[in-house]
Design a protein around this motif. Sequence first.
Motif, PDB file in Angstrom:
ATOM      1  N   ASP A 209      55.746  41.025  39.286  1.00  0.00           N
ATOM      2  CA  ASP A 209      55.568  42.500  38.779  1.00  0.00           C
ATOM      3  C   ASP A 209      56.252  42.597  37.342  1.00  0.00           C
ATOM      4  O   ASP A 209      55.185  42.164  36.574  1.00  0.00           O
ATOM      5  N   THR A 213      52.294  40.212  35.350  1.00  0.00           N
ATOM      6  CA  THR A 213      51.760  41.280  35.635  1.00  0.00           C
ATOM      7  C   THR A 213      52.376  42.241  34.138  1.00  0.00           C
ATOM      8  O   THR A 213      51.232  42.513  33.030  1.00  0.00           O
ATOM      9  N   HIS A 214      53.345  41.937  33.801  1.00  0.00           N
ATOM     10  CA  HIS A 214      53.952  42.450  32.696  1.00  0.00           C
ATOM     11  C   HIS A 214      54.008  41.803  31.414  1.00  0.00           C
ATOM     12  O   HIS A 214      54.058  42.139  30.511  1.00  0.00           O
ATOM     13  N   VAL A 393      40.644  35.047  39.406  1.00  0.00           N
ATOM     14  CA  VAL A 393      40.629  35.523  38.417  1.00  0.00           C
ATOM     15  C   VAL A 393      41.428  35.573  37.111  1.00  0.00           C
ATOM     16  O   VAL A 393      42.181  34.656  36.973  1.00  0.00           O
ATOM     17  N   ARG A 396      46.874  36.303  34.748  1.00  0.00           N
ATOM     18  CA  ARG A 396      47.857  37.591  34.657  1.00  0.00           C
ATOM     19  C   ARG A 396      47.470  38.929  36.116  1.00  0.00           C
ATOM     20  O   ARG A 396      48.535  39.552  36.204  1.00  0.00           O
ATOM     21  N   HIS A 397      46.454  39.000  37.235  1.00  0.00           N
ATOM     22  CA  HIS A 397      46.230  39.688  37.500  1.00  0.00           C
ATOM     23  C   HIS A 397      46.315  39.505  38.797  1.00  0.00           C
ATOM     24  O   HIS A 397      45.929  40.240  39.682  1.00  0.00           O
ATOM     25  N   TRP A 399      48.763  38.621  40.669  1.00  0.00           N
ATOM     26  CA  TRP A 399      49.405  39.690  41.771  1.00  0.00           C
ATOM     27  C   TRP A 399      49.232  41.738  41.252  1.00  0.00           C
ATOM     28  O   TRP A 399      50.911  42.057  41.077  1.00  0.00           O
ATOM     29  N   ASP A 400      48.545  41.354  40.562  1.00  0.00           N
ATOM     30  CA  ASP A 400      48.460  42.862  40.058  1.00  0.00           C
ATOM     31  C   ASP A 400      47.840  43.895  40.976  1.00  0.00           C
ATOM     32  O   ASP A 400      46.699  43.698  41.185  1.00  0.00           O
ATOM     33  N   GLU A 402      47.377  47.020  41.348  1.00  0.00           N
ATOM     34  CA  GLU A 402      46.089  47.864  40.983  1.00  0.00           C
ATOM     35  C   GLU A 402      44.874  47.459  40.772  1.00  0.00           C
ATOM     36  O   GLU A 402      44.388  47.873  40.447  1.00  0.00           O
ATOM     37  N   PHE A 403      44.631  46.109  40.684  1.00  0.00           N
ATOM     38  CA  PHE A 403      44.091  45.234  39.966  1.00  0.00           C
ATOM     39  C   PHE A 403      42.747  45.786  41.242  1.00  0.00           C
ATOM     40  O   PHE A 403      42.005  45.149  41.279  1.00  0.00           O
ATOM     41  N   HIS A 407      39.386  45.870  42.655  1.00  0.00           N
ATOM     42  CA  HIS A 407      38.270  45.649  42.755  1.00  0.00           C
ATOM     43  C   HIS A 407      38.387  44.735  43.845  1.00  0.00           C
ATOM     44  O   HIS A 407      37.245  44.094  44.419  1.00  0.00           O
ATOM     45  N   ASN A 423      53.605  49.188  42.559  1.00  0.00           N
ATOM     46  CA  ASN A 423      53.099  47.265  42.545  1.00  0.00           C
ATOM     47  C   ASN A 423      53.981  46.954  44.099  1.00  0.00           C
ATOM     48  O   ASN A 423      52.762  45.627  43.799  1.00  0.00           O
TER      49      ASN A 423
END
Length: 610
Positions: A209, A213-214, A393, A396-397, A399-400, A402-403, A407, A423
């Motif tokens: 995360d 992700t960040h 994917v 960057r997404h 281990w996201d 919210e993504f 989806h 997260n």
Amino acid sequence: MNRREVLKAALAIPFLSGVMSGGLTSALAAVGGPVSGAPRSRVRPGEPGWPSAAQWGQLKQDVGGRLLKLESPFANCTATSTTAACREALKHLKNPFYIGDQPALTQTSGWVDAWTSQPSAYAVAAESTADVVAAVNFARRHHLRLVVKGGGHSYQGTSDAPDSLLVWTRHMNAVTLHDAFVAQGCAGTQPPQPAVSLQSGAMWIDAYDAVTTHGGRYVQGGGCTTVGVAGLIQSGGFGSFSKNYGTAAAGLLEAEIVTADGIARIANACTNPDLFWGIKGGGGGSLGVVTRITLRTRELPEYFGGVFGAIKASSDEAYRALIAQAIRFYHSDLFNPHWGEQMAFDPENVLRISMVFQGLDEQQAQAAWAPFVDWVRARKEYVFVQPLKAGAVPARHFWDAEFFRQHAPGAIVDDDRDGAPRNHMLWSGDHGQVGWFLHGFKSAWMPASLLREDRQSALVDAVFACSRHKHLEFHFNKGLAGATKETIDAARDTATNPQVLDAFALALVAGYSGPAYPGMPGPGPDLAEARGDATNIGRAMDALLKVAPDAGTYVSESDYFQRDWQTAFWGANYPRLAAVKRKYDPDGLFFVHHGVGSEAWSADGFTRLR
């Protein structure tokens, strides 16, 4: 182990389309030799020498009140009456984040005829290195059995023990990113580089995360998001993309570790380099309590992705031909740094594919698999019971949480507790592992020489014979053959069995049933069935090992009853590891089942044998 469902739901996203002469004997003698003043046994509750209430009270004061007297939440459960603690535990029994937050529980509930999850007598819920130092000193002075737990994922039961003092690092979970890290004492010899520092209680989802992700970068860690970062590093550590980024241990730049003398030491290539090497794959809990690790980070590729499908053959003969084609295809098209994860071979004559890739887009992944798909479709004896599909994917997404909630919610499992960090998610394919009761677990590194044309037929025969007994998985990302020279050289400088360098895959055969924590309401596990399953697991692996009789095994995914564990886990590296153990823990304060130096102690770690 079963990560077959990872990313499968994401396909609907619109834009996704033989060791050494005398060496091992010498090592065992060095570890097991008498130590002047060393205790012959450890103390249990009620025995002379067990700390008094006043002494436990002083420890509690020393650690800021963070000393806990442990009891399993199932301790007072009955068939007709349950406590609030029992009801809460049963409610969250399949939530690995909940289990990890319970110092009296472990992620695996036991192993038939091996061990069951039993809480320690006391735990220090450490929040700082000073807390760890206090716990280590207390255990050493009072001759206590000491246990260390971060993520608590050990299949071998090494993160708990009855009558012990537990150092529990779950609350030490800070993550710090660095733009230009230089290890202590290495200025002028190492260039600054991007890195991440993680306290030992952090899980890999915390790392991903922050870093990916960040932060928009990559750190090599584990596939299961709830595994503790420190335990994985000390075991060697494989992620889905290890053929490109190497083992997690090979990415270690520096660690802080509290050794048996109660000193918090820095370990890196320039400071305590022998201890640093031992941490990198020497097994968790044997050399000290790791409190912080710093890992290199890398640039992200544009995409991560996966390919999923399943093919059933109409006969045994057709299945053998399908196995042969899958192995040929892997060798010719997938045996490279782009590809990782699994092919699995079922007794029902089904080939299951759950591969991941990096550095390719969806079209490139589909093109890579086209020859294999065409071969299958051209033959009437095969049917796709799950269509083979590829998806990617933006990296960057990957281990996201919210993504994926937006989806592909079916690909993940959330921490369902009120107020849980957003997260925190688990891959749905790993959900079956939560609380599982193991019947058996065996692994073997398969040498790349078996992929040669003159050896493939023998490999196919062995895979087919193995699959008659049990489900077999090849985890291609857990063997480094096919990786870049840089990746292999970095792994060579770790304590992991050197066989990993020339293995194309780690073969896994396992069996399990649902959670079976002692005290849980219900009949408990069917032990006769579990033992029968264990027998089949042994027969399956024996059939496979006919083509790799000297195969080593991965310490974190191995047989509890492994006889030649020193050689199987570490090969020619064991004498060097034994020397590190002797230097930093001469009295054997740190003991885990089949850990470095454990041959000097009884199976429960309480009585010195030599």
